[in-house]
Write a protein that holds these residues in place. Structure first.
Motif, short mmCIF file in Angstrom:
data_model
loop_
_atom_site.label_atom_id
_atom_site.label_comp_id
_atom_site.label_asym_id
_atom_site.label_seq_id
_atom_site.Cartn_x
_atom_site.Cartn_y
_atom_site.Cartn_z
N LEU A 162 -1.91 7.05 -7.98
CA LEU A 162 -2.77 6.08 -7.31
C LEU A 162 -2.31 5.88 -5.86
O LEU A 162 -1.14 6.09 -5.53
N VAL A 163 -3.25 5.47 -5.02
CA VAL A 163 -2.93 5.20 -3.62
C VAL A 163 -1.95 4.03 -3.52
O VAL A 163 -2.15 2.98 -4.16
N ASP A 164 -0.92 4.20 -2.72
CA ASP A 164 0.05 3.13 -2.45
C ASP A 164 -0.39 2.45 -1.15
O ASP A 164 -0.15 2.96 -0.05
N PHE A 165 -1.04 1.30 -1.26
CA PHE A 165 -1.60 0.66 -0.07
C PHE A 165 -0.53 0.09 0.85
O PHE A 165 -0.76 -0.06 2.06
N ASP A 166 0.64 -0.22 0.33
CA ASP A 166 1.73 -0.64 1.20
C ASP A 166 2.12 0.51 2.13
O ASP A 166 2.36 0.31 3.33
N ALA A 167 2.17 1.73 1.57
CA ALA A 167 2.51 2.91 2.37
C ALA A 167 1.39 3.22 3.36
O ALA A 167 1.65 3.62 4.51
N VAL A 168 0.14 3.06 2.94
CA VAL A 168 -1.00 3.29 3.84
C VAL A 168 -0.94 2.32 5.02
O VAL A 168 -1.11 2.72 6.18
N LEU A 179 -9.33 6.67 13.83
CA LEU A 179 -10.15 6.70 12.62
C LEU A 179 -9.25 6.68 11.39
O LEU A 179 -8.19 7.30 11.37
N ILE A 180 -9.69 5.96 10.37
CA ILE A 180 -9.07 6.05 9.05
C ILE A 180 -10.15 6.48 8.06
O ILE A 180 -11.19 5.82 7.94
N PHE A 181 -9.92 7.59 7.38
CA PHE A 181 -10.84 8.07 6.36
C PHE A 181 -10.36 7.62 4.98
O PHE A 181 -9.17 7.73 4.67
N CYS A 182 -11.29 7.14 4.18
CA CYS A 182 -11.00 6.94 2.76
C CYS A 182 -12.03 7.71 1.96
O CYS A 182 -13.18 7.85 2.37
N GLY A 183 -11.61 8.23 0.83
CA GLY A 183 -12.46 9.11 0.04
C GLY A 183 -11.85 10.50 0.01
O GLY A 183 -10.87 10.78 0.71
N GLY A 184 -12.43 11.37 -0.80
CA GLY A 184 -11.88 12.72 -0.90
C GLY A 184 -12.64 13.57 -1.88
O GLY A 184 -13.79 13.28 -2.23
N THR A 185 -11.98 14.64 -2.34
CA THR A 185 -12.65 15.62 -3.21
C THR A 185 -12.06 15.70 -4.61
O THR A 185 -12.62 16.38 -5.46
N ALA A 186 -10.94 15.05 -4.82
CA ALA A 186 -10.32 15.13 -6.15
C ALA A 186 -9.69 13.78 -6.51
O ALA A 186 -8.53 13.70 -6.90
N ALA A 195 -9.60 -2.94 0.56
CA ALA A 195 -8.19 -2.81 0.95
C ALA A 195 -8.06 -1.91 2.18
O ALA A 195 -7.29 -2.20 3.11
N PHE A 196 -8.81 -0.79 2.20
CA PHE A 196 -8.78 0.08 3.37
C PHE A 196 -9.32 -0.65 4.61
O PHE A 196 -8.80 -0.48 5.72
N ALA A 197 -10.38 -1.44 4.44
CA ALA A 197 -10.97 -2.16 5.57
C ALA A 197 -9.99 -3.15 6.18
O ALA A 197 -9.92 -3.31 7.41
N GLU A 198 -9.25 -3.84 5.33
CA GLU A 198 -8.26 -4.81 5.83
C GLU A 198 -7.20 -4.10 6.67
O GLU A 198 -6.80 -4.58 7.74
N ALA A 230 -16.99 -0.65 5.40
CA ALA A 230 -16.76 0.48 6.29
C ALA A 230 -17.64 0.39 7.54
O ALA A 230 -18.78 -0.08 7.48
N ASP A 231 -17.11 0.87 8.66
CA ASP A 231 -17.89 0.95 9.90
C ASP A 231 -18.93 2.06 9.81
O ASP A 231 -20.06 1.91 10.26
#
Length: 430
Positions: A162-168, A179-186, A195-198, A230-231
Motif C-alpha cells: 500500500l502507498v505510504d502517505f507519510d513517505a509521499v 505536478l504530482i500524479f496519482c493513479g497507475g497501471t497495476a 490524501a494526495f490532494a492534501e 484533483a486539479d
C-alpha cells in the motif's frame, strides 16, 4: 435456464473489406474468433458495444477538424461541432466536472498535454514508480516525461503493498514538484484522492489524477471520484469505461484554457472525429442505470476471484483488490510470470506478465502476472463463475511449471465451452 448460443462471426460482416483485402479480412475474422473464444483477463481490455463499434467506423473518418467547436480551421463543420459538443457535455455530466477535452488521441498524449499546460522542461514532477504500479508517463526515466522533466518517484510499502502517505508527503515537501500524479497501471487498491490532494496543496503542486484504469468504475459509482480533489483528471476512454481507444482530460474551469491550448495546437492537429463520436456513445451508455450494475459487478467479480486465488495459495500484492485488478506474485509457485502468461494464453486465458513491487527479476521476465475482470463481466460472467476461473488459473500455472501441454489443451476446451455460452458484446452475429 437456456444459455445464449456460441458466437460465430457472420461471413457477411465485412463484405467490402473481404472483397478489397481478403488477407486483412481473414486476420480481422481470426481476431473476432479469438476474442469470442478466449477468457480475456487483461485488466486494460474490454468489449465495446455494437453501437460504439459502429460509431468508430462512420464517415466521420473523412473529415478534418483542427481547432474546437465554433473555432475551426476548416469549413464544413456543421455536424462535427455538434458531435464534439455532445461528447463534451456528456463527459462533464457523467463525471461532474467543469471542463472536458475529448480530443487527445490516447492516454499518453493526454498526460503529455498536462505537462505542456503546467510545467517547463527540467521541472520536477512526481509519480508512482513504474515497478510499483505506476505509469511510464508519470516521469519514469525511459519515457519522454522522464527525459524532459526531472522525475521523482514514490512507491508502496514492501510489507503491505500500500502507498505510504507519510513517505509521499516527505518526498513532496522535499522536492516541491510542479505536478504530482496519482493513479497507475497495476494498483489493486482504492486511490485516496483526498490524501494526495492534501499533500499537493501543502507542496504547492498541481494534482493530476490518472484514472485510465478505473474511469468506468468511477462513472458507475464503484470507486470514489477524484473530481472534488484533483486539479486535472486524465483518462483513456476504453478499459473499464468500455469506449473506443481514445482519451479525455477533465479539469476545473480555471485550467480549461491551459488544457485546451496544450492539446491543440500544443501537441496535435485534427481530432479523430470517428473516435469522438464513439466516445459520445460510450459516455451515453455509461450514464444508464445498467452501467452502474456492470461497474459494481466488475468489482464483485474481482474480489471473488481474488478470494478464490488466495484459497489456492496465490500471493496477491496487497492481499487482494478493491477494484477490477489483481496483481499476483508467482514466486511461491516457482513459475516466472512470463512463462505462466504464455502457458495460460495457450490455455485460452489471456493475461499479461507484470513486475510486482520490489521484483528481483527484470521487467521483460518478471515475477508476476496482472489480471482483471472488466471483459468477463461485460460478457455476463458473475461471482458464481470466479471459482472456476481461479481453478483454471491454478491448473494452468501448475501445468506451466510442469511443461504439461495436454493439461493446457484440456483447459482450453473448457474455456471455449464456457465462453460459447456468453457471447461477447459487439461481436455477436446478427
Amino acid at each position: 435456464m437456456t444459455q445464449p448460443p456460441a458466437h460465430q462471426p457472420a461471413a457477411h460482416q465485412h463484405p467490402a473489406l473481404a472483397a478489397a483485402d481478403p488477407e486483412l479480412a481473414a486476420l480481422v475474422g481470426a481476431e473476432e474468433r479469438l476474442q469470442a473464444d478466449t477468457l480475456r483477463l487483461i485488466p486494460s481490455e474490454n468489449y465495446v458495444s455494437a453501437a460504439v463499434l459502429e460509431a468508430s467506423g462512420t464517415v466521420l473518418q473523412n473529415k478534418y477538424s483542427e481547432g474546437y467547436p465554433g473555432r475551426r480551421y476548416y469549413e464544413g463543420q456543421q455536424n462535427i461541432d455538434q458531435v464534439e459538443r455532445l461528447a463534451v457535455a456528456r463527459a462533464k455530466a457523467l463525471f461532474g466536472t467543469d471542463h472536458a477535452n475529448v480530443q487527445p488521441y490516447s492516454g499518453s498524449p493526454a498526460n503529455l498535454a498536462v505537462y505542456l499546460a503546467f510545467a517547463e522542461p527540467g521541472d520536477t514532477v512526481m509519480g508512482m514508480a513504474l515497478p510499483m504500479g505506476g505509469h511510464l508517463t508519470h516521469g519514469w526515466g525511459v519515457s519522454a516525461t522522464g527525459r524532459w522533466f526531472r522525475g521523482v518517484q514514490y512507491g508502496v510499502r514492501e510489507d503491505t503493498g500500500l502507498v505510504d502517505f507519510d513517505a509521499v508527503r516527505e518526498l513532496a515537501l522535499k522536492e516541491r514538484p510542479k505536478l504530482i500524479f496519482c493513479g497507475g497501471t497495476a494498483l489493486p487498491r482504492t486511490i485516496d484522492f483526498a490524501a494526495f490532494a492534501e499533500i499537493a496543496r501543502e507542496a504547492g503542486s498541481v494534482l493530476v489524477a490518472d484514472i485510465a484504469h478505473i474511469a468506468g468504475l468511477i462513472a458507475g459509482g464503484a470507486h470514489p471520484s477524484p473530481v472534488p480533489h484533483a486539479d486535472v483528471i486524465s483518462t483513456t476512454t476504453h478499459k473499464t469505461l468500455r469506449g473506443p481507444r481514445g482519451a479525455m482530460l477533465l479539469a476545473r474551469e480555471e485550467h480549461a484554457k491551459a488544457i485546451d491550448k496544450a492539446v491543440f495546437p500544443g501537441l496535435q492537429g485534427g481530432p479523430h472525429n470517428q473516435t469522438t463520436a464513439a466516445i459520445a456513445v460510450a459516455l451515453h451508455e455509461a450514464a444508464q442505470p445498467s452501467f452502474r450494475d456492470y461497474a459494481h459487478a466488475v468489482v464483485a467479480n474481482a474480489r471473488a476471484l481474488a478470494d478464490a486465488l488466495l484459497a489456492r495459495g496465490f500471493d496477491l500484492v496487497s492481499g487482494g483488490t478493491d477494484n477490477h485488478l489483481i496483481l499476483m506474485d508467482l514466486t511461491p509457485k516457482n513459475v516466472p510470470g512470463k512463462i505462466a502468461a504464455k502457458a495460460l494464453d495457450r490455455a485460452g486465458i489471456v493475461v499479461n506478465y507484470n513486475t510486482v513491487p520490489y521484483d528481483p527479476r527484470k521487467p521483460f521476465d518478471p515475477s508476476g502476472i496482472r489480471i482483471g475482470t472488466p471483459s468477463l463481466t461485460s460478457r455476463g460472467l458473475t461471482t458464481a463463475h470466479m471459482d472456476t476461473v481461479a481453478e483454471w488459473i491454478d491448473r494452468g500455472v501448475r501445468a506451466a511449471g510442469a511443461g504439461d501441454e495436454d493439461a493446457l489443451l484440456k483447459i482450453r476446451g473448457e474455456v471455449g465451452e464456457l465462453m460459447g455460452a456468453f457471447p461477447a458484446p459487439g461481436l455477436t452475429a446478427t
